[in-house]
Design an enzyme around this catalytic site. Structure first.
Site, short mmCIF file in Angstrom:
data_model
loop_
_atom_site.label_atom_id
_atom_site.label_comp_id
_atom_site.label_asym_id
_atom_site.label_seq_id
_atom_site.Cartn_x
_atom_site.Cartn_y
_atom_site.Cartn_z
N LYS A 1 0.85 -1.19 0.00
CA LYS A 1 0.00 0.00 0.00
C LYS A 1 0.89 1.25 0.00
CE LYS A 1 -0.21 1.73 4.52
NZ LYS A 1 -0.68 2.78 5.26
N LYS B 1 -2.30 10.69 14.58
CA LYS B 1 -0.90 10.66 15.02
C LYS B 1 -0.73 11.56 16.23
CE LYS B 1 1.19 9.33 10.73
NZ LYS B 1 1.62 8.05 11.29
N HIS C 1 -6.50 0.13 6.39
CA HIS C 1 -6.62 -0.61 7.65
C HIS C 1 -8.03 -0.53 8.27
CE1 HIS C 1 -2.42 -0.82 7.21
NE2 HIS C 1 -2.07 0.23 7.90
N ASP D 1 -4.17 7.55 4.22
CA ASP D 1 -3.07 6.71 4.71
C ASP D 1 -3.58 5.54 5.57
OD1 ASP D 1 -0.29 6.11 5.04
OD2 ASP D 1 -0.39 6.93 7.08
N LYS E 1 -2.60 -9.75 11.09
CA LYS E 1 -2.56 -9.81 12.57
C LYS E 1 -3.50 -10.88 13.09
CE LYS E 1 -1.18 -5.01 13.22
NZ LYS E 1 0.01 -5.16 14.05
N GLU F 1 -1.95 6.37 17.08
CA GLU F 1 -0.49 6.31 17.05
C GLU F 1 0.09 7.40 17.95
OE1 GLU F 1 1.07 4.94 12.88
OE2 GLU F 1 -0.20 6.69 12.62
N1 LIG Z 1 8.03 1.67 5.66
C1 LIG Z 1 6.91 1.17 6.11
O1 LIG Z 1 6.74 0.89 7.30
C2 LIG Z 1 5.79 0.90 5.16
C3 LIG Z 1 4.58 0.39 5.67
C4 LIG Z 1 3.55 0.08 4.78
C5 LIG Z 1 3.73 0.30 3.43
N2 LIG Z 1 4.91 0.82 2.97
C6 LIG Z 1 5.04 1.02 1.52
O2 LIG Z 1 6.14 0.25 1.06
C7 LIG Z 1 6.78 0.92 0.00
C8 LIG Z 1 8.25 1.15 0.35
O3 LIG Z 1 8.32 1.97 1.50
P1 LIG Z 1 9.67 2.26 2.28
O4 LIG Z 1 9.29 2.97 3.51
O5 LIG Z 1 10.49 1.02 2.41
O6 LIG Z 1 10.40 3.29 1.29
P2 LIG Z 1 11.92 3.71 1.28
O7 LIG Z 1 12.59 3.48 2.59
O8 LIG Z 1 11.97 5.09 0.70
O9 LIG Z 1 12.61 2.70 0.25
C9 LIG Z 1 12.33 2.74 -1.11
C10 LIG Z 1 12.99 1.56 -1.78
O10 LIG Z 1 12.67 1.62 -3.16
C11 LIG Z 1 13.88 1.69 -3.92
N3 LIG Z 1 13.67 2.57 -5.06
C12 LIG Z 1 13.20 3.84 -5.04
N4 LIG Z 1 13.15 4.32 -6.31
C13 LIG Z 1 13.58 3.33 -7.12
C14 LIG Z 1 13.76 3.20 -8.50
N5 LIG Z 1 13.49 4.21 -9.36
N6 LIG Z 1 14.21 2.03 -8.98
C15 LIG Z 1 14.49 1.00 -8.15
N7 LIG Z 1 14.36 1.05 -6.83
C16 LIG Z 1 13.90 2.21 -6.32
C17 LIG Z 1 14.92 2.21 -2.97
O11 LIG Z 1 16.19 1.76 -3.36
P3 LIG Z 1 17.42 2.79 -3.53
O12 LIG Z 1 17.43 3.62 -2.31
O13 LIG Z 1 18.61 1.92 -3.70
O14 LIG Z 1 17.09 3.56 -4.74
C18 LIG Z 1 14.51 1.57 -1.67
O15 LIG Z 1 14.97 0.24 -1.61
C19 LIG Z 1 5.98 2.19 -0.23
O16 LIG Z 1 4.97 1.94 -1.15
C20 LIG Z 1 5.37 2.44 1.13
O17 LIG Z 1 4.20 3.23 1.06
C21 LIG Z 1 5.93 1.12 3.80
#
Ligand SMILES: NC(=O)c1ccc[n+]([C@@H]2O[C@H](COP(=O)([O-])OP(=O)(O)OC[C@H]3O[C@@H](n4cnc5c(N)ncnc54)[C@H](OP(=O)(O)O)[C@@H]3O)[C@@H](O)[C@H]2O)c1
Length: 484
Positions: free
Chosen positions: A144, A336, A236, A231, A178, A212
């Protein structure tokens, strides 16, 4: 049925992979549940070899796996499966290295987990196909948020559907992984005692809270463009609502369950500009204190100073227009920087129309309280006699605890473990179908349009409280209160 699976994670170096996916995969290895996984191939734009990636993963796991679960022998087995390939998602040429690695030792099933920017999902799917990486048995997992409104969600779904069939598309909402959320179905459909009272004859109202303590720090400009409604509520809270309100499915087959869930979403009454004021509250946290620590307000964070139209809190009064639930308000709220972190479903039953007892029974009601986090518990609030020698019978509330602590039985697991395992095994029950996500967006779009038309203000609240006073009023005007 036990074919080997290659798992490819796009966004393998990101926050989600580091904090959730790689630790969950470690735990699956620890529990002996990863035998179908042949390789775990992380991708990202950074240039590095697999050895460097393994070293980084090792260091990160020390932080994100509880020390009591760390086992060097498990790690040594797990790290044999870890690989890294550099892929810039927008560069078609980069997919060749990935395809070469996949083809060097073909696993019958390929699972592509897209844990990166949703705007890239369509591009990634089409490049995977062009590079020949998508074989007959290939699945895709989508994180998501799937778009920011119905139109963008629909567009992503169309792009993904060009490459992957719906039966091979797994849309994640980690709340569904969960244990207690799954327990909602077990409690509802396994207990004949509850079955006759699960409707508008006996239920007074339902409350769903996802609170949160944290602010929006560290999420770049994503949150400023998104807000709490998109969000949290779109996924959820609406997923939880549909599990609470759905009709009994004809079987536990994923199609039957998802058919019933989507019907609930279709019955949600749109919120309009005319009733937005009575049915919704938007809030934004100001400075305050959470757990005794002073915290800044949302607009004081440099990156959000212009985001005064973004809500960090939302409360809604939802109506489900169907036979079972007509007249029962479903109060939803999420925010939040609230006073404490917890997620909870409260099913409050109607009061008796006449009281025999000395104290006011209107204060006391039967409630089923389903706590989703931090602890996962279910309790039934009943009433019985207050002990003592007084002449008049008085009531007191007594909680019946219906759950054992799974941690004590050694069966606690993270939602991502469950969901990864299901995706590896091809079980879609806990994933969202395309029509579910799109129907949820349709309702959310109605609220956003209503807010725009009505000019619904974003009301400030102090960090460390449970949101703006208007959220209390939203429920109070109906003669009710939030259960806290
Ligand atoms: N973090 C959470 O807790 C969470 C929870 C629920 C959902 N999500 C969802 O999961 C996804 C990822 O979130 P995140 O928090 O992990 O983001 P993030 O920390 O910003 O990481 C993004 C990832 O995508 C890669 N990436 C970005 N642009 C790219 C491109 N053009 N080509 C290839 N790889 C690319 C980055 O690799 P490089 O840095 O090497 O480019 C990095 O591995 C999003 O859709 C977010 O909404 C996250």
């Amino acid at each position: 049925m036990n074919d080997k699976v290659d798992l490819v994670i796009f966004g393998g170096t990101g926050d989600l992979s580091t904090r959730k996916l790689l630790p969950a995969l470690y735990q699956l290895h620890r529990h002996g549940l990863a035998e179908r996984l042949q390789r775990i191939i992380a991708t990202g734009r950074r240039e590095m070899d697999s050895e460097t990636f393994r070293n980084e993963a090792h260091a990160n796991l020390q932080t994100f796996v509880p020390a009591k679960d760390w086992d060097t022998a498990v790690w040594e087995g797990y790290c044999q499966h870890l690989h890294y390939v550099r892929v810039d998602a927008s560069d078609g040429g980069d997919y060749e290295n990935l395809t070469q690695l996949l083809n060097a030792d073909v696993a019958p099933i390929r699972l592509f987990y897209l844990a990166t920017l949703p705007a890239l999902y369509g591009t990634i799917c089409s490049h995977l196909q062009q590079a020949g990486a998508v074989q007959e048995q290939s699945r895709v997992v989508l994180e998501k948020p799937l778009g920011h409104d119905l139109a963008s969600c629909h567009e992503i779904n169309l792009q993904v559907a060009d490459v992957f069939g719906e039966e091979d598309t797994f849309r994640i909402d980690h709340y569904l992984g969960k244990e207690t959320v799954q327990n909602v179905m077990a409690v509802r459909f396994g207990n004949p005692l509850l079955h006759p009272v699960w409707n508008n004859t006996f239920v007074d109202n339902v409350q769903i809270t996802v609170a949160e303590e944290i602010g929006v720090e560290g999420r770049g400009d994503y949150y400023a463009k998104t807000g709490a409604l998109r969000d949290m509520v779109q996924n959820h809270l609406l997923q939880v609502l549909s599990l609470v309100a759905m009709e009994p499915p004809t079987s536990l087959d994923p199609t039957d369950i998802r058919d019933e869930k989507v019907k609930v979403l279709r019955c949600l009454e749109p919120i309009t500009a005319d009733n937005a004021k009575e049915r919704s509250v938007r809030g934004r946290y100001d400075a305050g204190a959470v757990r005794g620590e002073a915290v800044k307000g949302f607009l004081e964070e440099a990156e959000y100073k212009d985001a005064d139209a973004t809500e960090t809190f939302v409360a809604l009064k939802a109506s489900i227009n169907n036979w079972r639930w007509a007249g029962v308000p479903f109060y939803l709220r999420t925010g939040k920087r609230l006073s404490r972190r917890y997620s909870e479903i409260v099913i409050e039953f109607k009061k008796l129309s006449f009281s025999l007892f000395a104290n006011d029974p209107n204060e006391l009601t039967n409630k089923l309280v389903i706590r989703i986090q931090p602890e996962e518990t279910i309790s039934l609030h009943t009433l019985n006699k207050k002990p003592g020698l007084t002449r008049k019978l008085r009531l007191q509330p007594v909680e019946l605890h219906l759950t054992e602590d799974p941690a004590q039985k050694g069966v606690s697991y993270d939602a991502y473990e469950r969901l990864l395992l299901d995706a590896i095994n091809g079980d879609q029950t806990l994933f969202m179908r395309r029509d579910e996500v799109e129907t949820a967006w349709r309702w959310i779009d109605s609220i956003i349009a209503a807010w725009e038309e009505a000019g619904t203000p974003v009301k400030p609240y102090n960090s460390g409280t449970m949101g703006p006073g208007a959220a209390t009023a939203l429920v109070a005007v109906d003669g009710r209160s939030w259960y806290e």
